[in-house]
Design an enzyme around this catalytic site. Structure first.
Site, short mmCIF file in Angstrom:
data_model
loop_
_atom_site.label_atom_id
_atom_site.label_comp_id
_atom_site.label_asym_id
_atom_site.label_seq_id
_atom_site.Cartn_x
_atom_site.Cartn_y
_atom_site.Cartn_z
N TYR A 32 0.84 -1.20 0.00
CA TYR A 32 0.00 0.00 0.00
C TYR A 32 0.87 1.25 0.00
CZ TYR A 32 -3.55 3.41 1.35
OH TYR A 32 -4.38 4.50 1.37
N LYS A 109 -25.59 3.17 20.74
CA LYS A 109 -25.49 4.63 20.81
C LYS A 109 -24.01 4.98 21.02
CE LYS A 109 -27.52 8.71 22.96
NZ LYS A 109 -26.25 9.41 23.17
N GLU A 164 -21.96 9.28 13.58
CA GLU A 164 -21.17 9.68 14.74
C GLU A 164 -19.69 9.55 14.40
OE1 GLU A 164 -22.00 10.46 18.26
OE2 GLU A 164 -23.85 11.01 17.27
N CYS A 395 -32.69 36.74 48.17
CA CYS A 395 -31.94 36.51 46.93
C CYS A 395 -30.45 36.78 47.17
CB CYS A 395 -32.47 37.41 45.82
SG CYS A 395 -31.50 37.32 44.29
N CYS A 418 -33.22 42.37 39.25
CA CYS A 418 -32.18 41.57 39.92
C CYS A 418 -30.94 41.49 39.03
CB CYS A 418 -32.72 40.16 40.19
SG CYS A 418 -31.47 39.03 40.85
#
Length: 652
Positions: A32, A109, A164, A395, A418
């Site tokens: 190759y 998956k 994927e 808060c 805020c």
């Protein structure tokens, strides 16, 4: 020379397919290499004759300036997750309400990065990341260096496929060993390594890291009638398809496959994080359709996450852009799913009460969805204190009283001024899925806010280049880039702006659907809630949320200011005309058209209000046929569906 170059390219590509795809090489590595060197010499001597599918394109050597945005012709949806047998049973029950006797296909998956590959006349022309599902990044040059992605297919056709891209475990070990020897930080896991590699601007680095792919779907309208046949066709075209899959008739068979895969998982040469279950028949998939975010015909079963013990040291409370106050646990560091974890979410006050989490507790930590560290439960046998956690009443940002509504699990600050909410809203507005202002990340936004240079999103568009130079660490070049990125974002299609406004319940997919229908934010502002609620895949909750938002005086002022600063309020994608000739109809294109390209025909149908799908089912209203229409025409005739030809489409 051209003949010999053609011979060498054909031979080398065949040998590469045998090696990377079939795992059955017919020549030695040295043979190759000899042929490869011969081809390189010929291409050096005759550069004008280099072929598009030459394997020398894979070697790298090109340094990129960056990655351009790319609009997906076929959107990439997320999958609904399932974490138990019961959730799979519920999925099956939902499917069987529409499809009497479904056959499912179960596939592994792969824990990698979603990619989309587009071929024209069988030649790779675009390789793109998932992005937000509608817009990704063009990483074609990098994907050309992934050796098992074919540069040319076995057929000269136009096709878009999904898959994927991942880093095999052996490649991951080699990459990390090299990084360790070079004094560079190691990658936490193969997925992070694959993501970092595909983001490389130097293609030579990509070529060296031996990424691989599994393809799993033809995204463009398929001529196959099932997922299984589609996978076999992808193999025929030259793609690598994961061989580990089964057809199943019920959840018992699916669950047995999941258990089998779970036992084999650690011995695989690549990472997986679950099993994807799909309805196999494509016509049944069309019948089931989609929600705003996900197909109704598929579900992703996720394997149980790795768990570790850690000691709770303290709790931080932070305010999000909607006013929700979230507790985060500070922990003794633990190694979890390849990364060091020292902080984990406690979700909300109701969760703390339900799990009875107390000071200095030993807790079990895991990664929700294999991503977000979270506290799962307390190890009561190791409890050292009975003292409860301190729950804030004010808060942490503005000191306003916190409220705990009966129908909510979290504490909430309802002060519209805020500072934390305003700043988080600005960060969201500039984020990738919203206005995508490159460089305007959390640290720059925080500095702008602290310097009182921005108080709302309209202020972003009043900034001048010199304003950024007032910020610590920002030099002239960075200031220029930030200013240019802000100016460029003015031209975004309006669904990005709508999502960026942070209206409760209005996500990116809902924003796109709304703008496809109403064409501009100004039209949406004038619309009544009944019309919004009538749009497919939306509903009353989103309609009410929009009505509440647009009823405030502040929203009208903000939209006016955004328009005055030059921000686009119009949708730039394919719109839906409510009273168009094909409004609300589901149409299938099949066969070879003589005069129109398939993409042109699809665009015309969509501009006339049609939803174009790939399979004929009971929900199909119309089939447009060309020559050699085949099985789809036959099925349309069997179901009594209206059939029209190309001339009819051109006449509309």
């Amino acid at each position: 020379m051209n003949k010999r170059m053609n011979e060498l390219v054909a031979l080398l590509n065949r040998y590469a397919t045998e090696y990377y795809t079939s795992d059955n090489p017919s020549v030695s590595d040295s043979e190759y290499d000899r042929l490869y060197r011969e081809l390189v010499e010929l291409e050096t001597a005759y550069p004008e004759q280099v072929l598009a599918d030459s394997p020398t394109h894979r070697v790298g050597g090109k340094v990129l300036d960056g990655f351009e945005k790319y609009s997906h012709q076929y959107p990439l949806y997320s999958l609904q997750d399932a974490f138990s047998r019961e959730e799979l049973d519920a999925f099956d029950a939902r499917v069987r309400k529409e499809v009497a006797h479904p056959t499912y296909i179960c596939e592994l998956k792969i824990d990698g990065l979603s990619i989309s590959l587009t071929y024209e006349k069988g030649i790779l022309v675009a390789g793109v990341t998932r992005g937000d599902g509608s817009i990704g990044e063009n990483i074609t040059e990098n994907l050309k260096r992934v050796k098992d992605i074919p540069l040319t297919l076995t057929e000269e056709l136009d096709i878009t496929v999904r898959g994927e891209c991942y880093m095999p475990r052996a490649s991951f070990d080699q990459v990390n060993q090299a990084r360790q020897e070079n004094g560079e930080p190691e990658f936490a896991n193969p997925r992070n390594a694959a993501a970092g590699t595909l983001r490389q601007l130097d293609t030579a680095v990509v070529a060296k890291r031996n990424l691989a792919t599994f393809l799993y779907q033809e995204a463009s309208p398929s001529t196959r009638d099932s997922q299984e046949k589609g996978l076999k066709y992808l193999e025929q075209l030259g793609f690598v398809v994961n061989p580990k899959r089964i057809l199943a008739e019920n959840i018992d068979e699916i669950w047995n496959f999941i258990q089998e895969v779970g036992q084999e998982r650690e011995n695989l040469p690549y990472d997986i994080d679950g099993v994807v279950i799909k309805v196999n028949d494509l016509a049944s998939q069309e019948e089931l359709g989609f929600t705003v975010k996900a197909p109704k015909w598929a579900v992703a079963y996720k394997f149980p996450a790795e768990e570790k013990e850690a000691q709770l040291l303290s709790v931080d409370w932070t305010v999000g852009r909607t006013g929700v106050v979230t507790p985060t646990a500070n922990l003794t560091p633990v190694q979890l799913a390849g990364t060091t974890v020292s902080r984990a979410t406690l979700h909300n006050v109701d969760y703390i009460a339900e799990k009875d989490i107390r000071k200095d507790d030993t807790v079990i930590v895991y990664k929700a969805g294999d991503i977000i560290p979270a506290v799962l439960r307390v190890v009561e046998s190791k409890r050292v204190s009975e003292e409860k956690l301190d729950i804030p009443t004010n808060c942490p940002s503005c000191n306003s009283d916190l409220l705990h509504f009966e129908d909510e699990v979290a504490l909430r600050c309802i002060n519209p001024r805020c500072p934390a909410q305003i700043m988080e809203g600005l960060i969201h507005f500039a984020s990738r899925d919203a206005m995508n202002i490159t460089g305007l990340g959390p640290s720059i936004v925080e500095k702008l806010f602290a310097a009182n240079l921005v108080k709302d999103v309209a202020d972003i568009y009043r900034l001048q280049e010199e304003d950024f130079l007032l910020l610590e660490g920002v030099k002239e070049k960075s200031a220029a880039k930030l200013y240019q990125a802000i100016q460029a974002s003015k031209e975004n299609s309006a669904e990005k702006l709508l999502f960026g406004l942070g209206i409760r319940h209005v996500g990116s997919k809902a924003s796109q659907l709304l703008l496809q229908y109403f064409h501009s934010i100004e039209n949406l502002y004038q619309a009544d809630s009944e019309e919004v609620a009538s749009i497919e895949s939306l509903g009353g909750v989103i309609a009410k949320s929009l009505q509440t938002y647009f009823a405030t005086e502040g929203s009208e002022i903000l939209l006016r200011e955004l328009k005055e600063t030059g921000v686009n309020l119009d949708y730039k994608g394919q719109t839906v005309v409510a009273d168009a000739a094909l409004s609300g109809l589901t149409v299938v294109l099949t066969g070879k058209l003589e005069r129109l390209k398939r993409s042109e025909a699809k665009s015309k149908l969509e501009s006339l209000g049609a939803k174009v799908t790939g399979s004929v089912s009971k929900k199909t209203d119309l089939v447009v046929v060309g020559a050699d229409a085949g099985s789809k025409l036959q099925k349309a005739q069997e179901l009594g569906i209206q059939v029209r030809d190309e001339a009819w489409l051109e006449s509309l």
